[in-house]
Design an enzyme around this catalytic site. Structure first.
Site, PDB file in Angstrom:
ATOM      1  N   HIS A  29     159.381  -0.616  47.409  1.00 29.23           N
ATOM      2  CA  HIS A  29     159.995  -1.594  48.182  1.00 29.23           C
ATOM      3  C   HIS A  29     159.711  -1.758  49.502  1.00 29.23           C
ATOM      4  CE1 HIS A  29     163.794  -3.953  47.393  1.00 29.23           C
ATOM      5  NE2 HIS A  29     163.816  -4.165  48.774  1.00 29.23           N
TER       6      HIS A  29
ATOM      7  N   ARG B 264     161.490   1.090  51.952  1.00 33.22           N
ATOM      8  CA  ARG B 264     162.797   0.454  52.584  1.00 33.22           C
ATOM      9  C   ARG B 264     163.702   1.156  51.825  1.00 33.22           C
ATOM     10  NH1 ARG B 264     162.422  -4.016  55.495  1.00 33.22           N
ATOM     11  NH2 ARG B 264     164.398  -5.211  54.834  1.00 33.22           N
TER      12      ARG B 264
ATOM     13  N   LYS C 173     160.444  -4.799  38.713  1.00 34.42           N
ATOM     14  CA  LYS C 173     159.665  -4.485  40.083  1.00 34.42           C
ATOM     15  C   LYS C 173     160.285  -3.208  40.543  1.00 34.42           C
ATOM     16  CE  LYS C 173     159.354  -6.287  44.697  1.00 34.42           C
ATOM     17  NZ  LYS C 173     160.206  -5.716  45.316  1.00 34.42           N
TER      18      LYS C 173
ATOM     19  N   GLN D 130     163.542 -13.912  42.065  1.00 32.39           N
ATOM     20  CA  GLN D 130     163.920 -12.200  41.815  1.00 32.39           C
ATOM     21  C   GLN D 130     165.273 -12.263  41.907  1.00 32.39           C
ATOM     22  OE1 GLN D 130     165.286 -10.726  44.866  1.00 32.39           O
ATOM     23  NE2 GLN D 130     165.692  -8.978  43.657  1.00 32.39           N
TER      24      GLN D 130
ATOM     25  N   THR E 184     164.500  -6.830  40.082  1.00 29.36           N
ATOM     26  CA  THR E 184     164.264  -5.531  40.931  1.00 29.36           C
ATOM     27  C   THR E 184     165.270  -4.452  40.651  1.00 29.36           C
ATOM     28  OG1 THR E 184     163.728  -7.068  42.626  1.00 29.36           O
ATOM     29  CG2 THR E 184     164.287  -4.997  43.160  1.00 29.36           C
TER      30      THR E 184
ATOM     31  N   SER F 270     163.715 -14.519  46.771  1.00 24.48           N
ATOM     32  CA  SER F 270     164.645 -13.548  46.395  1.00 24.48           C
ATOM     33  C   SER F 270     166.031 -14.179  46.231  1.00 24.48           C
ATOM     34  CB  SER F 270     164.672 -12.566  48.039  1.00 24.48           C
ATOM     35  OG  SER F 270     165.949 -12.038  48.099  1.00 24.48           O
TER      36      SER F 270
ATOM     37  N   ARG G 103     168.587   1.956  56.801  1.00 24.66           N
ATOM     38  CA  ARG G 103     167.726   1.593  57.767  1.00 24.66           C
ATOM     39  C   ARG G 103     168.538   1.455  59.175  1.00 24.66           C
ATOM     40  NH1 ARG G 103     166.616  -3.445  53.811  1.00 24.66           N
ATOM     41  NH2 ARG G 103     166.228  -1.915  52.083  1.00 24.66           N
TER      42      ARG G 103
ATOM     43  N   TYR H  48     164.614  -5.968  61.174  1.00 24.66           N
ATOM     44  CA  TYR H  48     165.080  -6.113  59.731  1.00 24.66           C
ATOM     45  C   TYR H  48     163.640  -6.124  58.788  1.00 24.66           C
ATOM     46  CZ  TYR H  48     166.183  -7.826  55.359  1.00 24.66           C
ATOM     47  OH  TYR H  48     166.666  -8.194  53.889  1.00 24.66           O
TER      48      TYR H  48
ATOM     49  N   TYR I 234     168.585  -9.793  41.814  1.00 24.92           N
ATOM     50  CA  TYR I 234     169.570  -8.513  42.018  1.00 24.92           C
ATOM     51  C   TYR I 234     170.495  -8.502  40.997  1.00 24.92           C
ATOM     52  CZ  TYR I 234     167.087  -6.685  45.954  1.00 24.92           C
ATOM     53  OH  TYR I 234     165.991  -6.029  46.841  1.00 24.92           O
TER      54      TYR I 234
HETATM   55  C1  LIG Z   1     162.490  -7.657  55.043  1.00 19.88           C
HETATM   56  C2  LIG Z   1     162.058  -7.467  53.579  1.00 19.88           C
HETATM   57  C3  LIG Z   1     163.069  -7.921  52.776  1.00 19.88           C
HETATM   58  C4  LIG Z   1     163.100  -7.668  51.261  1.00 19.88           C
HETATM   59  N1  LIG Z   1     163.784  -8.285  50.556  1.00 19.88           N
HETATM   60  C5  LIG Z   1     163.645  -8.138  49.061  1.00 19.88           C
HETATM   61  C6  LIG Z   1     164.455  -8.520  48.174  1.00 19.88           C
HETATM   62  O1  LIG Z   1     165.288  -9.131  48.579  1.00 19.88           O
HETATM   63  N2  LIG Z   1     164.148  -8.217  46.851  1.00 19.88           N
HETATM   64  C7  LIG Z   1     163.421  -7.541  46.313  1.00 19.88           C
HETATM   65  O2  LIG Z   1     163.080  -7.309  45.282  1.00 19.88           O
HETATM   66  N3  LIG Z   1     162.269  -7.098  47.323  1.00 19.88           N
HETATM   67  C8  LIG Z   1     162.631  -7.031  48.683  1.00 19.88           C
HETATM   68  N4  LIG Z   1     161.771  -6.492  49.471  1.00 19.88           N
HETATM   69  C9  LIG Z   1     160.416  -5.626  49.104  1.00 19.88           C
HETATM   70  C10 LIG Z   1     159.373  -6.694  48.724  1.00 19.88           C
HETATM   71  O3  LIG Z   1     159.504  -7.417  47.979  1.00 19.88           O
HETATM   72  C11 LIG Z   1     158.235  -5.846  48.462  1.00 19.88           C
HETATM   73  O4  LIG Z   1     158.259  -4.933  47.767  1.00 19.88           O
HETATM   74  C12 LIG Z   1     157.667  -4.910  49.871  1.00 19.88           C
HETATM   75  O5  LIG Z   1     157.869  -5.868  51.109  1.00 19.88           O
HETATM   76  C13 LIG Z   1     156.140  -4.326  49.762  1.00 19.88           C
HETATM   77  O6  LIG Z   1     155.985  -3.863  50.872  1.00 19.88           O
HETATM   78  P1  LIG Z   1     155.053  -4.387  52.133  1.00 19.88           P
HETATM   79  O7  LIG Z   1     156.058  -5.066  53.127  1.00 19.88           O
HETATM   80  O8  LIG Z   1     154.571  -3.214  52.709  1.00 19.88           O
HETATM   81  O9  LIG Z   1     153.918  -5.270  51.647  1.00 19.88           O
HETATM   82  C14 LIG Z   1     161.927  -6.764  50.915  1.00 19.88           C
HETATM   83  C15 LIG Z   1     160.968  -6.304  51.945  1.00 19.88           C
HETATM   84  C16 LIG Z   1     161.079  -6.562  52.932  1.00 19.88           C
HETATM   85  C17 LIG Z   1     160.105  -6.308  54.161  1.00 19.88           C
HETATM   86  O1  LIG Z   2     166.310  -5.546  52.861  1.00 22.44           O
HETATM   87  C1  LIG Z   2     165.931  -5.569  51.383  1.00 22.44           C
HETATM   88  O2  LIG Z   2     164.934  -4.777  51.432  1.00 22.44           O
HETATM   89  C2  LIG Z   2     166.641  -6.162  50.166  1.00 22.44           C
HETATM   90  O3  LIG Z   2     165.982  -6.380  49.315  1.00 22.44           O
HETATM   91  C3  LIG Z   2     167.970  -6.854  50.792  1.00 22.44           C
HETATM   92  C4  LIG Z   2     168.910  -6.214  49.891  1.00 22.44           C
HETATM   93  C5  LIG Z   2     170.415  -6.821  50.336  1.00 22.44           C
HETATM   94  C6  LIG Z   2     170.565  -7.725  50.940  1.00 22.44           C
HETATM   95  C7  LIG Z   2     169.426  -8.566  51.727  1.00 22.44           C
HETATM   96  C8  LIG Z   2     168.060  -7.784  51.357  1.00 22.44           C
END
Ligand SMILES: Cc1cc2nc3c(=O)[nH]c(=O)nc-3n(C[C@H](O)[C@H](O)[C@H](O)COP(=O)(O)O)c2cc1C
Ligand SMILES: O=C(O)C(=O)c1ccccc1
Length: 408
Positions: free
Chosen positions: A276, A279, A252, A128, A156, A107, A165, A25, A130
């Site tokens: 992101h 992702r 963001k 953060q 965000t 988050s 994914r 994940y 959502y």
């Molecule tokens: C496992 C995972 C979960 C994430 N969950 C969130 C989230 O809950 N809220 C959010 O704004 N961004 C989320 N992101 C995005 C990160 O805030 C960030 O934009 C991203 O990880 C940056 O890229 P990097 O992992 O290459 O540094 C998530 C990223 C990852 C890897």
């Molecule tokens: O996985 C993520 O990137 C993320 O931002 C997220 C979205 C929904 C639930 C949990 C994490």
């Protein structure tokens, strides 16, 4: 414990220690992972210029993010389900960030709640958000963040729908994990993780359980969240949410100069140029490639931060030299947490600071504030000769034209 000298080491240890479902994940990008890959390979294309015979005795990585002094211009990006990588992970990461002197962002989709993290830290952290369909839930969570003393809201904008994914679907990702035979087999080799997880009660989405009216079955929370994200979110709603928040506002997920302009009009104190971490929209350009077009559009009107693909202090330096005011890291700190908890997050930050400091010195710079394009060699076609497909007169205006919407 093996000696850790770079973020890649932490990633290897994270993979070894955490259940497959959660490491996958963390690591996954969406669909073909093209954007995820290019986030890192595009950093490699930018080269550094060495300068010699410069007095390097007095150096500083200290910077500012909003009005806050930071040990280096790097904040911990929000990461959902952090508490599944390592028990009480959000608290551990927040404490590491606080001690190091960089901001931590919690988050919405955390395992530890806003109140949990506030109870175990003393410096204000960022929250953060959502945006969910349930407006009362949004109002309540904003109030909770205010009450907990959060100093900034990171709104965000790039995840109204979850990017697909493949591995998450195949692994049947859930928090806590469903105990299928395959998961049981995997967990039997991840006993350090399991023992710590048994000791904590925090295994569900702490910001949501007990705070959202219609969640009964916590196992279906992933599904619930997917259904709850507000598909109607638009700039008007962003403006309304901004009005509900008294502190600093960070928008963001900006990847387009026109959107950066709108973010400024909404009163953003900072924007995060981000895809992101690859992702969401697979096929989007890397953040570092988009950055110059956004710098041209809004530099000086709001702080411009960048995330996605940062795995070293050299990457931080490149982003700053290309015009970012600061950066955020996601996986880089998450690997540290997954590898060895709070100490791992501290190690990740130390690794990045050391790389930033040393690279700065070898580039003949003493202060992060002095970094600029003069430190870099950027391929002539770095931004690319992109054009809107079907456009007639806009040929070869390049990214500048297309991303500002000015290609005619
Ligand atoms: C496992 C995972 C979960 C994430 N969950 C969130 C989230 O809950 N809220 C959010 O704004 N961004 C989320 N992101 C995005 C990160 O805030 C960030 O934009 C991203 O990880 C940056 O890229 P990097 O992992 O290459 O540094 C998530 C990223 C990852 C890897
Ligand atoms: O996985 C993520 O990137 C993320 O931002 C997220 C979205 C929904 C639930 C949990 C994490």
């Amino acid at each position: 414990m093996p000696t850790v000298t770079c973020i890649e080491d932490l990633k290897r240890l994270h993979k070894r220690r955490a259940p497959k479902m959660f490491f996958d994940y963390a690591e996954s990008g969406s669909w073909t992972e093209q954007t995820f890959r290019e986030n890192t390979t595009d950093f490699e294309k930018i080269r550094l210029r060495q300068k010699v015979a410069v007095d390097m005795s007095d150096r500083s990585t200290v910077g500012r993010m909003l009005d806050q002094k930071v040990a280096m211009p790097v904040a911990l990006a929000p990461v959902g389900m952090t508490g599944m990588q390592n028990a009480d992970g959000e608290i551990k990461a927040a404490r590491a960030a606080e001690k190091f002197g960089v901001p931590f962002t919690l988050s919405t989709m955390s395992i530890c709640s806003i109140e949990d993290v506030a109870e175990h830290t003393s410096a204000p952290f960022w929250f953060q958000l959502y945006v969910m369909r349930d407006e009362e839930f949004v109002d309540r969570i904003i109030e909770r963040a205010k009450r907990a003393g959060c100093s900034a809201l990171v709104l965000t904008l790039d995840l109204q729908l979850l990017g697909q994914r493949h591995k998450d679907l195949k692994n049947g990702l859930s928090a806590p994990p469903k105990l299928t035979p395959a998961t049981m087999l995997d967990l039997s080799t991840k006993w350090t993780w399991g023992l710590e997880m048994l000791r904590t009660k925090r295994r569900f989405f702490g910001n949501i359980v007990g705070h959202a009216s219609d969640v009964e079955d916590t196992r279906s929370l992933m599904k619930w969240t997917a259904e709850q994200f507000d598909l109607k979110l638009d700039w008007e709603k962003v403006r309304k949410i901004a009005q509900k928040w008294d502190g600093k506002l960070i928008l963001k997920g900006i990847l387009d100069a026109g959107d950066a302009r709108k973010a400024v009009e909404c009163g953003a104190d900072a924007i995060v140029v981000s895809n992101h971490g690859g992702r969401q929209l697979d096929g989007a350009l890397s953040s570092i490639r988009i950055l110059p077009s956004i710098v041209r559009e809004v530099k000086g009107e709001t702080e411009i931060w960048l995330d996605s693909g940062i795995r070293s202090g050299q990457d931080v330096l490149k982003a700053l030299a290309l015009g970012a005011d600061a950066t955020m890291i996601g996986r880089a700190w998450l690997y540290g947490l997954g590898a060895m908890g709070e100490k791992g997050v501290t190690t990740a930050l130390e690794v990045i600071r050391k790389e930033l400091d040393l690279t700065m010195a070898l580039c003949g710079e003493r202060d992060v504030a002095d970094l600029g394009p003069h430190n870099l060699l950027v391929p002539r076609d770095f931004e690319g000769e992109w054009q809107e497909s079907g456009g007639s007169a806009g040929v070869a205006q390049g990214l500048r034209g297309v991303l500002t919407g000015r290609a005619q």
